[in-house]
Design a protein around this motif. Structure first.
Motif, mmCIF file in Angstrom:
data_model
loop_
_atom_site.group_PDB
_atom_site.id
_atom_site.type_symbol
_atom_site.label_atom_id
_atom_site.label_comp_id
_atom_site.label_asym_id
_atom_site.label_seq_id
_atom_site.Cartn_x
_atom_site.Cartn_y
_atom_site.Cartn_z
ATOM 1 N N GLN A 1 4.835 14.355 6.180
ATOM 2 C CA GLN A 1 4.343 15.307 5.198
ATOM 3 C C GLN A 1 2.813 15.233 5.077
ATOM 4 O OE1 GLN A 1 6.578 17.256 4.204
ATOM 5 N NE2 GLN A 1 5.389 18.476 2.771
ATOM 6 N N VAL A 2 2.307 14.008 5.030
ATOM 7 C CA VAL A 2 0.862 13.829 4.858
ATOM 8 C C VAL A 2 0.099 14.396 6.059
ATOM 9 C CG1 VAL A 2 -0.994 12.125 4.709
ATOM 10 C CG2 VAL A 2 1.076 11.822 3.371
ATOM 11 N N MET B 1 9.279 10.188 6.629
ATOM 12 C CA MET B 1 9.283 11.480 5.940
ATOM 13 C C MET B 1 7.973 11.701 5.208
ATOM 14 S SD MET B 1 13.034 12.032 4.346
ATOM 15 C CE MET B 1 14.424 12.320 5.434
ATOM 16 N N ILE B 2 7.528 10.643 4.498
ATOM 17 C CA ILE B 2 6.281 10.754 3.742
ATOM 18 C C ILE B 2 5.104 10.958 4.685
ATOM 19 C CG2 ILE B 2 4.723 9.512 2.202
ATOM 20 C CD1 ILE B 2 7.203 8.149 1.028
ATOM 21 N N ILE C 1 -7.423 9.693 7.115
ATOM 22 C CA ILE C 1 -7.865 11.073 7.356
ATOM 23 C C ILE C 1 -9.318 11.224 6.938
ATOM 24 C CG2 ILE C 1 -7.615 13.475 6.587
ATOM 25 C CD1 ILE C 1 -4.656 13.095 6.477
ATOM 26 N N TYR C 2 -9.632 10.663 5.762
ATOM 27 C CA TYR C 2 -11.011 10.795 5.284
ATOM 28 C C TYR C 2 -11.980 10.132 6.261
ATOM 29 C CZ TYR C 2 -15.293 10.356 2.710
ATOM 30 O OH TYR C 2 -16.606 10.429 2.354
ATOM 31 N N VAL D 1 -12.493 13.443 8.486
ATOM 32 C CA VAL D 1 -13.500 14.128 7.683
ATOM 33 C C VAL D 1 -14.877 13.520 7.914
ATOM 34 C CG1 VAL D 1 -14.207 14.723 5.342
ATOM 35 C CG2 VAL D 1 -11.785 14.702 5.946
ATOM 36 N N ILE E 1 -4.237 9.154 3.688
ATOM 37 C CA ILE E 1 -5.386 9.924 3.197
ATOM 38 C C ILE E 1 -6.694 9.223 3.535
ATOM 39 C CG2 ILE E 1 -6.545 10.819 1.150
ATOM 40 C CD1 ILE E 1 -4.002 11.112 -0.203
ATOM 41 N N LEU E 2 -6.703 7.899 3.335
ATOM 42 C CA LEU E 2 -7.928 7.146 3.632
ATOM 43 C C LEU E 2 -8.301 7.285 5.100
ATOM 44 C CD1 LEU E 2 -7.636 3.791 1.638
ATOM 45 C CD2 LEU E 2 -8.841 5.882 1.030
ATOM 46 N N ILE F 1 0.842 -1.193 0.000
ATOM 47 C CA ILE F 1 0.000 0.000 0.000
ATOM 48 C C ILE F 1 0.884 1.253 0.000
ATOM 49 C CG2 ILE F 1 -0.234 0.384 2.487
ATOM 50 C CD1 ILE F 1 -3.268 0.661 1.997
ATOM 51 N N PRO F 2 0.558 2.236 -0.831
ATOM 52 C CA PRO F 2 1.296 3.494 -0.739
ATOM 53 C C PRO F 2 0.946 4.137 0.599
ATOM 54 C CG PRO F 2 -0.057 3.419 -2.739
ATOM 55 C CD PRO F 2 -0.489 2.278 -1.869
ATOM 56 N N PHE G 1 1.203 7.037 1.881
ATOM 57 C CA PHE G 1 0.524 8.330 1.888
ATOM 58 C C PHE G 1 -0.966 8.154 1.557
ATOM 59 C CE2 PHE G 1 2.322 7.632 -2.291
ATOM 60 C CZ PHE G 1 1.247 7.887 -3.127
ATOM 61 N N TRP G 2 -1.251 7.179 0.703
ATOM 62 C CA TRP G 2 -2.658 6.930 0.345
ATOM 63 C C TRP G 2 -3.418 6.350 1.529
ATOM 64 C CZ3 TRP G 2 -5.397 2.172 -1.167
ATOM 65 C CH2 TRP G 2 -6.668 2.430 -1.696
#
Lengths: 277, 315
Positions: free
Chosen positions: B259-260, B255-256, B151-152, B156, B148-149, B141-142, B144-145
């Motif tokens: 950033q995210v 690091m990634i 976070i969503y 969110v 994002i998931l 799995i990336p 950062f993705w």
């Protein structure tokens, strides 16, 4: 590569349904990428009235913030991502196999220097180096391939070196050395064919790694930048619409995950065929 | 002892090579470094003096040794952007990174041990299959993705957890820190766990087929007893090396992740440094991170020799 390995490989795939699924998936994605121009929708056609439409009949993956068909964009994005993954793998495998065989076969000071270089490169924070190199090379497919290829050959070199060291002592290699064949020829004729299974395993996993690296780079707005798009850069622009259009983040991410997982799994299957435990 | 010394020597050699690579990387960058100091009203002659004062007219190898000498004395130079010392800038960001990386590493190790042990013990059982699928997802799995998931979903959609930063405005309580830590930490723990579990599982399988396990079983020791008393010890050994080897990807992952999640650590500092072309800062971070990785690997090597009597006595 010998006949036995090929037979076992076919058998390995026949008995493992998941492996077939992975292979089919990769072939499907590759085919979709190659045949993308046949899809009748233009990925760059902007439409102000169709902004951020959810997935529907007309747009299976919905539309993005400029009303462009997201399915078409995913097709073309996949083209870039898969192309980079493949080319970076070719580059890093070439460097890795060359360094590994030379280092293992010649030995001595050459071996020491090359292996310490490998150690040094493996101690650098890859992501940072990637970002630095990208910052002063022009963004574009070619440079992304060069950067990723340059940063991922070390583990292949290490594995290949190890195999070369043991192959070097085999009778047929010793004979060909005594009979006065040139070293380059021995490496190409006798060493390389015999390390192929290992190289195939590493190369398969390497594609996965390269695709992940590209996506991370493009996600941060480096690497692949507009007008070209890749799955990573699509994720990057999807971030702003997380609240209104989360599907923009879901589709490219899923595609990356499925591709990478298939490559990783296939690598593992080939490994099992090669060294059954 | 000789082994340790030779490893130590190798590490120094690697760091030397790293410093050359780092120097070359930055020197190969386009743009004239003197330009960051130049103001529009400066004369040509003044710029030349400035160039000389900065040591930029000296041959490259001299510049390299001056730079290396400074670094060895702990002088990493000054940031081009805000003129503050590089080292202190890195050090003030370090606690955040250590907090994130340390917590997730610890959690990953703690969680992956029982998972790996039991999926190795009950090979091809339900737990093994689930773990196997999850670890394939984890390594593929990336990150950062995944971030994002999360976070969503949690920030969110559900609104349970904060998605960015380390503290809420004006709130520096421990609980607040934990709330901010959960999402980035989950991402990193999941990704690291995937690697570790696979290793522990495969070494558990190897260990379970060894003679001492058969002997213990013959003596009537309980299966869980064998698993936790004997197999665990031996299966943990390769983990030391794995931990050392995974440092590089760990740092990149952090690091990634920083950033995210806008986590105010060194990783975020690094990305900012790159985007502002702040070369002294980039070099400082690269050198220190490489040092961390090299020292980590060295420690893993030494620890391995100490912990495993078979290697220790073999000399």
């Amino acid at each position: 590569m010998n006949e036995n390995f090929k037979k076992n490989l076919i058998l390995g795939f026949k008995t493992n349904r998941l492996a077939i699924a992975g292979l089919v998936l990769i072939l499907l994605f590759a085919l979709a990428a190659i045949l993308a121009p046949l899809y009748p929708v233009d990925p760059n056609a902007i439409s102000a009235t169709d902004r951020l439409l959810g997935p529907c009949m007309a747009h299976p993956f919905g539309t993005d913030d400029m009303g462009r068909d997201y399915f078409a964009r995913c097709l073309y994005g996949g083209r870039t991502s898969l192309l980079i993954g493949f080319l970076a793998m070719v580059l890093s495998t070439l460097i890795g196999v060359t360094v590994g065989t030379v280092s293992g076969f010649i030995g001595g000071i050459v071996d020491i220097v090359l292996m310490r270089l490998v150690d040094a490169l493996m101690s650098l924070p890859t992501f940072l180096i990637m970002v630095v190199m990208n910052a002063y090379l022009d963004a574009g497919v070619r440079n992304v391939v060069l950067i990723i290829g340059f940063l991922t050959w070390m583990s292949i070199a290490r594995i290949v070196r190890g195999e070369t060291l043991s192959l070097k002592e085999r009778e047929y290699v010793v004979y060909s050395r005594i009979s006065g064949q040139r070293r380059g020829k021995i490496i190409l004729r006798h060493i390389v064919p015999n390390i192929m299974p290992t190289v195939i395993v590493s190369a398969t996993i390497n594609v996965a790694q390269a695709i992940l690296m590209e996506s991370a780079m493009s996600f941060f707005g480096l690497g692949i930048i507009p007008p070209t798009s890749s799955w990573g850069s699509m994720l990057s622009s999807s971030q702003r619409y997380l609240t209104t259009a989360p599907y923009l983040a879901v589709f490219p991410g899923m595609l990356i995950l499925l591709t990478v997982i298939s490559f990783n799994y296939l690598g593992e299957v080939v490994r099992k065929v090669y060294e059954p435990k | 002892m000789r082994k340790v010394l030779s490893k130590l020597f190798q590490s120094v050699l690697i760091m030397f090579l790293v410093s050359i690579l780092c120097f070359v990387l930055v020197k190969a960058a386009p743009g004239d470094p003197v330009m960051t100091y130049v103001q529009p009203n400066m004369s040509e002659a003044y710029i030349e003096t400035l160039r000389e004062n900065l040591g930029l007219t000296k041959p490259l190898y001299v510049q390299y040794f001056i730079w290396l000498g400074n670094i060895l004395r702990g002088n990493f130079g000054y940031s081009l952007v805000n003129m503050r010392p590089v080292l202190s800038q890195i050090l003030e960001r370090l606690p955040a990174t250590v907090c994130l990386m340390g917590t997730s590493l610890l959690l990953a190790v703690i969680l992956s041990i029982p998972l790996g042990l039991f999926s190795g013990k009950y090979k091809n059982g339900a737990l093994d299959k689930i773990t196997s699928v999850l670890s394939y997802v984890g390594i593929s799995i990336p990150n950062f993705w995944f971030g994002i998931l999360l976070i969503y979903l949690f920030s969110v959609y559900l609104g349970w957890l904060p998605s960015i930063g380390m503290h809420s405005e004006g709130d520096h309580s421990f609980l607040d820190l934990v709330r901010h830590l959960i999402l980035p930490c989950s991402v990193m723990t999941f990704v690291n766990m995937a690697q570790f579990t696979r290793y522990i599982r495969s070494s558990t399988i190897t260990e379970l087929s060894s003679d001492y396990v058969m002997v213990q079983t013959a003596y009537g020791m309980s299966e869980t007893g064998i698993l936790f008393k004997h197999v665990l010890k031996n299966a943990m050994l390769p983990m030391i090396t794995v931990l050392g080897m995974s440092l590089q990807s760990l740092v990149s992952g952090a690091m990634i992740c920083e950033q995210v999640f806008s986590w105010p650590g060194t990783g975020q500092l690094a990305v900012t440094a790159v985007t502002t072309f702040d070369y002294p800062l980039i070099m400082g971070i690269t050198m220190l991170t490489a040092l961390l990785i090299v020292v980590g690997n060295l420690l893993a090597d030494i620890l391995y020799t100490i912990v495993d009597p078979r290697i220790r006595h073999a000399g």
